[in-house]
Scaffold this active site. Structure first.
Site, PDB file in Angstrom:
ATOM      1  N   SER A 187      76.193  71.308  78.996  1.00 45.18           N
ATOM      2  CA  SER A 187      76.354  72.746  79.204  1.00 45.18           C
ATOM      3  C   SER A 187      77.758  73.149  78.764  1.00 45.18           C
ATOM      4  O   SER A 187      78.684  72.341  78.805  1.00 45.18           O
ATOM      5  CB  SER A 187      76.201  73.028  80.686  1.00 45.18           C
ATOM      6  OG  SER A 187      76.847  74.214  81.030  1.00 45.18           O
ATOM      7  N   SER A 188      77.905  74.427  78.387  1.00 43.78           N
ATOM      8  CA  SER A 188      79.230  74.870  77.938  1.00 43.78           C
ATOM      9  C   SER A 188      80.240  74.913  79.091  1.00 43.78           C
ATOM     10  O   SER A 188      81.442  74.992  78.851  1.00 43.78           O
ATOM     11  CB  SER A 188      79.139  76.249  77.276  1.00 43.78           C
ATOM     12  OG  SER A 188      78.649  77.204  78.186  1.00 43.78           O
ATOM     13  N   CYS A 189      79.768  74.829  80.345  1.00 46.79           N
ATOM     14  CA  CYS A 189      80.722  74.888  81.468  1.00 46.79           C
ATOM     15  C   CYS A 189      81.502  73.592  81.615  1.00 46.79           C
ATOM     16  O   CYS A 189      82.407  73.507  82.438  1.00 46.79           O
ATOM     17  CB  CYS A 189      80.021  75.253  82.763  1.00 46.79           C
ATOM     18  SG  CYS A 189      78.997  73.946  83.387  1.00 46.79           S
TER      19      CYS A 189
ATOM     20  N   TYR B  26      79.043  70.689  88.968  1.00 41.60           N
ATOM     21  CA  TYR B  26      77.982  70.560  87.960  1.00 41.60           C
ATOM     22  C   TYR B  26      78.571  70.005  86.661  1.00 41.60           C
ATOM     23  O   TYR B  26      78.004  69.104  86.033  1.00 41.60           O
ATOM     24  CB  TYR B  26      77.371  71.943  87.735  1.00 41.60           C
ATOM     25  CG  TYR B  26      76.299  72.013  86.686  1.00 41.60           C
ATOM     26  CD1 TYR B  26      75.004  71.604  86.964  1.00 41.60           C
ATOM     27  CD2 TYR B  26      76.571  72.508  85.414  1.00 41.60           C
ATOM     28  CE1 TYR B  26      73.997  71.692  86.005  1.00 41.60           C
ATOM     29  CE2 TYR B  26      75.581  72.597  84.446  1.00 41.60           C
ATOM     30  CZ  TYR B  26      74.302  72.182  84.742  1.00 41.60           C
ATOM     31  OH  TYR B  26      73.316  72.267  83.789  1.00 41.60           O
TER      32      TYR B  26
ATOM     33  N   LYS C 188      77.678  66.557  84.541  1.00 47.46           N
ATOM     34  CA  LYS C 188      77.212  66.597  83.147  1.00 47.46           C
ATOM     35  C   LYS C 188      78.146  65.801  82.224  1.00 47.46           C
ATOM     36  O   LYS C 188      77.698  65.129  81.291  1.00 47.46           O
ATOM     37  CB  LYS C 188      77.105  68.047  82.663  1.00 47.46           C
ATOM     38  CG  LYS C 188      75.911  68.776  83.257  1.00 47.46           C
ATOM     39  CD  LYS C 188      74.617  68.217  82.676  1.00 47.46           C
ATOM     40  CE  LYS C 188      73.386  68.928  83.169  1.00 47.46           C
ATOM     41  NZ  LYS C 188      72.139  68.338  82.697  1.00 47.46           N
TER      42      LYS C 188
ATOM     43  N   HIS D  32      71.050  83.090  87.166  1.00 46.22           N
ATOM     44  CA  HIS D  32      72.140  83.465  86.271  1.00 46.22           C
ATOM     45  C   HIS D  32      72.104  84.976  86.079  1.00 46.22           C
ATOM     46  O   HIS D  32      71.193  85.659  86.541  1.00 46.22           O
ATOM     47  CB  HIS D  32      72.009  82.723  84.936  1.00 46.22           C
ATOM     48  CG  HIS D  32      72.375  81.276  85.051  1.00 46.22           C
ATOM     49  ND1 HIS D  32      71.435  80.282  85.231  1.00 46.22           N
ATOM     50  CD2 HIS D  32      73.578  80.655  85.047  1.00 46.22           C
ATOM     51  CE1 HIS D  32      72.053  79.117  85.326  1.00 46.22           C
ATOM     52  NE2 HIS D  32      73.352  79.309  85.212  1.00 46.22           N
TER      53      HIS D  32
HETATM   54  P1  GDP Z   1      78.408  81.423  84.672  1.00 44.34           P
HETATM   55  O1  GDP Z   1      78.445  81.538  83.191  1.00 44.34           O
HETATM   56  O2  GDP Z   1      78.372  80.015  85.171  1.00 44.34           O
HETATM   57  O3  GDP Z   1      79.512  82.217  85.314  1.00 44.34           O
HETATM   58  O4  GDP Z   1      76.955  81.976  85.102  1.00 44.34           O
HETATM   59  P2  GDP Z   1      76.307  83.323  85.670  1.00 44.34           P
HETATM   60  O5  GDP Z   1      75.244  83.719  84.711  1.00 44.34           O
HETATM   61  O6  GDP Z   1      75.880  83.073  87.077  1.00 44.34           O
HETATM   62  O7  GDP Z   1      77.434  84.450  85.691  1.00 44.34           O
HETATM   63  C1  GDP Z   1      77.963  85.002  84.511  1.00 44.34           C
HETATM   64  C2  GDP Z   1      78.860  86.184  84.867  1.00 44.34           C
HETATM   65  O8  GDP Z   1      78.046  87.275  85.301  1.00 44.34           O
HETATM   66  C3  GDP Z   1      79.876  85.939  85.984  1.00 44.34           C
HETATM   67  O9  GDP Z   1      81.093  86.598  85.636  1.00 44.34           O
HETATM   68  C4  GDP Z   1      79.214  86.617  87.182  1.00 44.34           C
HETATM   69  O10 GDP Z   1      80.145  87.035  88.172  1.00 44.34           O
HETATM   70  C5  GDP Z   1      78.590  87.820  86.492  1.00 44.34           C
HETATM   71  N1  GDP Z   1      77.522  88.483  87.261  1.00 44.34           N
HETATM   72  C6  GDP Z   1      77.444  89.819  87.496  1.00 44.34           C
HETATM   73  N2  GDP Z   1      76.406  90.117  88.293  1.00 44.34           N
HETATM   74  C7  GDP Z   1      75.779  88.946  88.546  1.00 44.34           C
HETATM   75  C8  GDP Z   1      74.619  88.614  89.308  1.00 44.34           C
HETATM   76  O11 GDP Z   1      73.963  89.456  89.929  1.00 44.34           O
HETATM   77  N3  GDP Z   1      74.269  87.291  89.321  1.00 44.34           N
HETATM   78  C9  GDP Z   1      74.959  86.333  88.648  1.00 44.34           C
HETATM   79  N4  GDP Z   1      74.563  85.075  88.694  1.00 44.34           N
HETATM   80  N5  GDP Z   1      76.088  86.620  87.935  1.00 44.34           N
HETATM   81  C10 GDP Z   1      76.486  87.910  87.889  1.00 44.34           C
END
Ligand code: GDP
Length: 326
Positions: free
Chosen positions: A116-118, A145, A149, A188
């Site tokens: 994953s890119s994280c 995580y 990975k 996500h």
């Molecule tokens: P990340 O790439 O591991 O941070 O995965 P996410 O998809 O969970 O979050 C991506 C970004 O979207 C982060 O900056 C979150 O704070 C933002 N975000 C905004 N609203 C939401 C929400 O309702 N759910 C999630 N999961 N992320 C959100």
């Protein structure tokens, strides 16, 4: 020791095991592999617990897969990752170690480990090249995580270097698509915002909360494009060095919220909850290595989200509240 100039790996007629076939990535791989004339293998979680070394090795000994895609993982969005670090670390390490070790012992011909890119440092230079791995500290919200990975990918490349196995690792960017998880505590951002905005529209609520400041930028890849890239790399890629898989399509979370509001036809306000974490400021992958091999994505972000929204609307009664771990 294998080399880049070997002939492509031929999947035709091979026993190909997709570990984690019920998840978003695994199910996309199954759909894509149907075109490859291989003998697809899957096993339900109720039958084999991949966190158990004995279960995993026994099943693999019986099934004798020739090629393996490791799409099984405990996955989740920023909230679930931050809340359950112990589970994310232990389950992912166990799955990866159990499958990779058994694959080595049983002489699996080709194996792909999905990362994953994280796994890249929080402040890696953008776009992120594969060489950035382990050059800085990780984003704390998904460190557990990421460490699991990294361990799995290092193990795959250690087996490749030490024993000459054709074990490869890929690093996909943020994914979305069919069989995504719409449970708001685990999802996500894309499925979360689709659901929040759709439900607000239906209930005539005039605002939706988006986590964080809206300024972080994310690159998104449709899972069907990912599956296509994985099959392409399974055939073409032989290096023990991991390779990035991205779309090049990057967007700020605030802009993404407006895009999803437009698709869903939610006309209320978007409120940013800055008490919620932003996570990494940006994670755009440098995919020049993959492009040079001849692969590029075909599903644009808007079209991909529209398709996901349509599909989810049709099935949302059965999807809502489901914990969609592979
Ligand atoms: P990340 O790439 O591991 O941070 O995965 P996410 O998809 O969970 O979050 C991506 C970004 O979207 C982060 O900056 C979150 O704070 C933002 N975000 C905004 N609203 C939401 C929400 O309702 N759910 C999630 N999961 N992320 C959100």
């Amino acid at each position: 020791m294998t080399s880049m100039d070997e002939s492509p790996y031929d999947l035709r007629g091979k026993r190909v095991w997709v570990a984690g076939h019920r998840g978003m990535v695994g199910s996309a791989l199954l759909r894509r592999l149907e075109d490859e004339n291989c003998d697809l293998q899957t096993v339900p979680r109720s039958e084999v617990d991949l966190t158990s070394q004995a279960d995993t090795a026994n099943w693999m000994r019986k099934a004798r897969p020739e090629a393996v895609f490791i799409a099984a993982a405990r996955v989740g969005g920023i909230s679930a990752n931050a809340r359950y670090p112990a589970e994310f670390l232990v389950e992912n390490v166990l799955i990866l170690v159990n499958v990779i070790k058994a694959a080595s012992e049983l002489g699996v011909e080709k194996l792909m480990c999905l990362g994953s890119s994280c796994i890249y440092p929080k402040h890696a230079e953008q776009p992120i090249r594969e060489e950035a791995l382990l050059t800085g500290s990780l984003e704390p919200t998904n460190e557990a995580y990421a460490i699991a990975k990294i361990a799995g990918m290092k193990l795959a490349s250690a087996y490749a270097e030490e024993y000459g196995h054709r074990f490869i690792s890929v690093m996909p960017t943020n994914l979305y698509g069919r069989n995504d998880n719409f449970d708001l505590d685990h999802s996500h951002v894309i499925p979360a915002l689709i659901r929040k905005m759709h439900e607000a529209k239906i209930a005539h609520r005039d605002s939706v909360v988006v986590w964080g400041t809206g300024t972080p930028r994310r690159e998104f890849l449709h899972v069907d494009d990912l599956a296509d890239a994985c099959v392409f790399l399974m055939k073409q890629y032989e290096s023990p060095k991991p390779i990035n898989i991205g779309s090049g399509e990057e967007i700020a979370i605030g802009e993404l919220a407006f895009l999803i509001a437009d698709i869903v036809d939610f006309r209320g306000h978007i409120v940013f909850d800055t008490l919620k974490p932003d996570g990494a400021p940006r994670k755009l992958l440098d995919c020049s290595r993959l492009r040079a091999l001849g692969w590029s994505p075909s599903i644009g972000l808007r079209a991909g989200i529209e398709e996901l929204y349509d599909r989810w609307k049709k099935t949302s009664r059965s999807v809502q509240g489901r914990h969609d771990y592979p």
